[in-house]
Design a protein around this motif. Sequence first.
Motif, PDB file in Angstrom:
ATOM      1  N   GLY A  44       0.779  -1.230   0.000  1.00  0.00           N
ATOM      2  CA  GLY A  44       0.000   0.000   0.000  1.00  0.00           C
ATOM      3  C   GLY A  44       0.808   1.276   0.000  1.00  0.00           C
ATOM      4  N   ALA A  45       2.136   1.176   0.052  1.00  0.00           N
ATOM      5  CA  ALA A  45       2.984   2.373   0.085  1.00  0.00           C
ATOM      6  C   ALA A  45       3.473   2.703  -1.323  1.00  0.00           C
ATOM      7  N   PRO A  46       3.844   3.952  -1.558  1.00  0.00           N
ATOM      8  CA  PRO A  46       4.408   4.294  -2.866  1.00  0.00           C
ATOM      9  C   PRO A  46       5.669   3.475  -3.140  1.00  0.00           C
ATOM     10  N   ALA A  47       5.801   3.005  -4.374  1.00  0.00           N
ATOM     11  CA  ALA A  47       7.005   2.279  -4.782  1.00  0.00           C
ATOM     12  C   ALA A  47       7.998   3.278  -5.358  1.00  0.00           C
ATOM     13  N   VAL A  48       9.206   3.283  -4.807  1.00  0.00           N
ATOM     14  CA  VAL A  48      10.230   4.254  -5.202  1.00  0.00           C
ATOM     15  C   VAL A  48      11.511   3.500  -5.537  1.00  0.00           C
ATOM     16  N   LEU A  49      12.030   3.726  -6.736  1.00  0.00           N
ATOM     17  CA  LEU A  49      13.270   3.092  -7.185  1.00  0.00           C
ATOM     18  C   LEU A  49      14.379   4.135  -7.223  1.00  0.00           C
ATOM     19  N   PHE A  50      15.490   3.838  -6.552  1.00  0.00           N
ATOM     20  CA  PHE A  50      16.623   4.750  -6.463  1.00  0.00           C
ATOM     21  C   PHE A  50      17.717   4.313  -7.438  1.00  0.00           C
ATOM     22  N   LEU A  51      18.260   5.294  -8.167  1.00  0.00           N
ATOM     23  CA  LEU A  51      19.280   5.041  -9.186  1.00  0.00           C
ATOM     24  C   LEU A  51      20.521   5.886  -8.869  1.00  0.00           C
ATOM     25  N   HIS A  52      21.641   5.221  -8.684  1.00  0.00           N
ATOM     26  CA  HIS A  52      22.865   5.887  -8.215  1.00  0.00           C
ATOM     27  C   HIS A  52      23.656   6.528  -9.352  1.00  0.00           C
ATOM     28  N   GLY A  53      24.716   7.215  -8.968  1.00  0.00           N
ATOM     29  CA  GLY A  53      25.571   7.903  -9.929  1.00  0.00           C
ATOM     30  C   GLY A  53      26.667   7.021 -10.507  1.00  0.00           C
ATOM     31  N   TRP A  54      27.398   7.582 -11.444  1.00  0.00           N
ATOM     32  CA  TRP A  54      28.460   6.881 -12.172  1.00  0.00           C
ATOM     33  C   TRP A  54      29.539   6.373 -11.216  1.00  0.00           C
ATOM     34  N   LEU A  55      29.832   5.089 -11.312  1.00  0.00           N
ATOM     35  CA  LEU A  55      30.828   4.385 -10.501  1.00  0.00           C
ATOM     36  C   LEU A  55      30.465   4.317  -9.026  1.00  0.00           C
ATOM     37  N   ASP A  56      29.274   4.755  -8.644  1.00  0.00           N
ATOM     38  CA  ASP A  56      28.787   4.599  -7.274  1.00  0.00           C
ATOM     39  C   ASP A  56      28.001   3.286  -7.178  1.00  0.00           C
ATOM     40  N   HIS A  57      27.143   3.180  -6.206  1.00  0.00           N
ATOM     41  CA  HIS A  57      26.326   1.985  -5.999  1.00  0.00           C
ATOM     42  C   HIS A  57      25.140   2.369  -5.132  1.00  0.00           C
ATOM     43  N   SER A  58      24.239   1.421  -4.910  1.00  0.00           N
ATOM     44  CA  SER A  58      22.984   1.751  -4.248  1.00  0.00           C
ATOM     45  C   SER A  58      23.172   2.222  -2.809  1.00  0.00           C
ATOM     46  N   HIS A  59      24.273   1.837  -2.172  1.00  0.00           N
ATOM     47  CA  HIS A  59      24.485   2.255  -0.776  1.00  0.00           C
ATOM     48  C   HIS A  59      24.754   3.758  -0.659  1.00  0.00           C
ATOM     49  N   SER A  60      24.966   4.429  -1.778  1.00  0.00           N
ATOM     50  CA  SER A  60      25.157   5.878  -1.703  1.00  0.00           C
ATOM     51  C   SER A  60      23.913   6.580  -1.167  1.00  0.00           C
ATOM     52  N   PHE A  61      22.765   5.903  -1.212  1.00  0.00           N
ATOM     53  CA  PHE A  61      21.521   6.478  -0.681  1.00  0.00           C
ATOM     54  C   PHE A  61      21.280   6.096   0.783  1.00  0.00           C
ATOM     55  N   ASP A  62      22.133   5.289   1.361  1.00  0.00           N
ATOM     56  CA  ASP A  62      21.896   4.823   2.734  1.00  0.00           C
ATOM     57  C   ASP A  62      21.700   5.956   3.735  1.00  0.00           C
ATOM     58  N   PRO A  63      22.460   7.058   3.655  1.00  0.00           N
ATOM     59  CA  PRO A  63      22.222   8.131   4.637  1.00  0.00           C
ATOM     60  C   PRO A  63      20.826   8.734   4.553  1.00  0.00           C
ATOM     61  N   VAL A  64      20.196   8.661   3.383  1.00  0.00           N
ATOM     62  CA  VAL A  64      18.871   9.254   3.195  1.00  0.00           C
ATOM     63  C   VAL A  64      17.761   8.355   3.732  1.00  0.00           C
ATOM     64  N   LEU A  65      17.946   7.039   3.610  1.00  0.00           N
ATOM     65  CA  LEU A  65      16.855   6.098   3.869  1.00  0.00           C
ATOM     66  C   LEU A  65      16.221   6.222   5.258  1.00  0.00           C
ATOM     67  N   PRO A  66      17.001   6.403   6.339  1.00  0.00           N
ATOM     68  CA  PRO A  66      16.350   6.470   7.659  1.00  0.00           C
ATOM     69  C   PRO A  66      15.408   7.655   7.839  1.00  0.00           C
ATOM     70  N   HIS A  67      15.520   8.654   6.976  1.00  0.00           N
ATOM     71  CA  HIS A  67      14.723   9.872   7.121  1.00  0.00           C
ATOM     72  C   HIS A  67      13.505   9.882   6.199  1.00  0.00           C
ATOM     73  N   LEU A  68      13.277   8.784   5.487  1.00  0.00           N
ATOM     74  CA  LEU A  68      12.163   8.712   4.545  1.00  0.00           C
ATOM     75  C   LEU A  68      10.955   8.036   5.184  1.00  0.00           C
ATOM     76  N   PRO A  69       9.759   8.253   4.643  1.00  0.00           N
ATOM     77  CA  PRO A  69       8.587   7.490   5.089  1.00  0.00           C
ATOM     78  C   PRO A  69       8.778   6.007   4.793  1.00  0.00           C
ATOM     79  N   ALA A  70       7.861   5.194   5.280  1.00  0.00           N
ATOM     80  CA  ALA A  70       7.934   3.735   5.072  1.00  0.00           C
ATOM     81  C   ALA A  70       7.445   3.390   3.669  1.00  0.00           C
ATOM     82  N   TRP A  71       8.252   3.746   2.683  1.00  0.00           N
ATOM     83  CA  TRP A  71       7.916   3.478   1.296  1.00  0.00           C
ATOM     84  C   TRP A  71       8.261   2.041   0.916  1.00  0.00           C
ATOM     85  N   HIS A  72       7.687   1.603  -0.191  1.00  0.00           N
ATOM     86  CA  HIS A  72       8.101   0.365  -0.851  1.00  0.00           C
ATOM     87  C   HIS A  72       9.379   0.712  -1.628  1.00  0.00           C
TER      88      HIS A  72
END
Length: 288
Positions: free
Chosen positions: A28-56
Amino acid sequence: MPAAPAPESRFIDAQGLALHVRHRPVDGAPAVLFLHGWLDHSHSFDPVLPHLPAWHLALVDFRGMGRSGHVGGGATYHFSDYTLDVELALDGLGLKQVHLVGHSLGGIVALAYAAARPERVKSVSLIESLGPSAGAPAVALERLRSFLNDSHRPPNRKRYASVEDAAARLRENNPTLPEAAALLLARHGTEPFEGGVAFTFDPRHRRRFGMSYDEAQWLAVQGGITCPVQLIRGSDGLAPPEEVLKRRLDALPTLVGPPLMIPGGHHVHMEQPEAVARALAGFVTDRA
């Protein structure tokens, strides 16, 4: 309120290539797909995740980066491959529609995918991104020559004595990157190699593309975007020349409001994660 669980790693069969995705389904939550930058990886968004709503949540490592597989011998990477990664990730996760959040290269991919598949993208949030460094048609021949020249360079992996040394190298290339952010990127983006560590990305990513969009072609692609778009910039980040920035903003009629400027550099989402999360949450929630 208990903290939301961390996304779990899984691998999707992307037409024979192992595509690494981190996924946290929430009914029932919005589905959000995160796309990282060149030569980075998905963990580059880790600092943001704890501050987001309980999204899919879903976070992908583009092919040849992070923990995703590398293409085979004799193969190369093309920009369109990254849009295919998005499509295969959505298909593999069973997601019909998503909000896309993209940093740098990930934002360019998000815009291109939103234009090509408008029925699958509900909104796009760009972080330090507004299209490729397209250039004039006259550079096409030099680009092709550079691609052929680069193809003869051995795909050398550089060894670093430790994760800390690898992080220091990241900060040399990006001086505004905080030490903690560089360590996070290096910790999740390296693996043991010859008694030290090496970055996991395929070194062939450093070769130039043989084909790319010129400015007119990119504006034609961008013209296919129908969903709402937000742009978040770092005050000390990267930006195209002012005339290019103005032209692209003017040609993006679905842009919601002026660009939001947040103190920080190109990885502003790692420097100011709470501020970036607030901006993302407000934008996506209003369009869920």
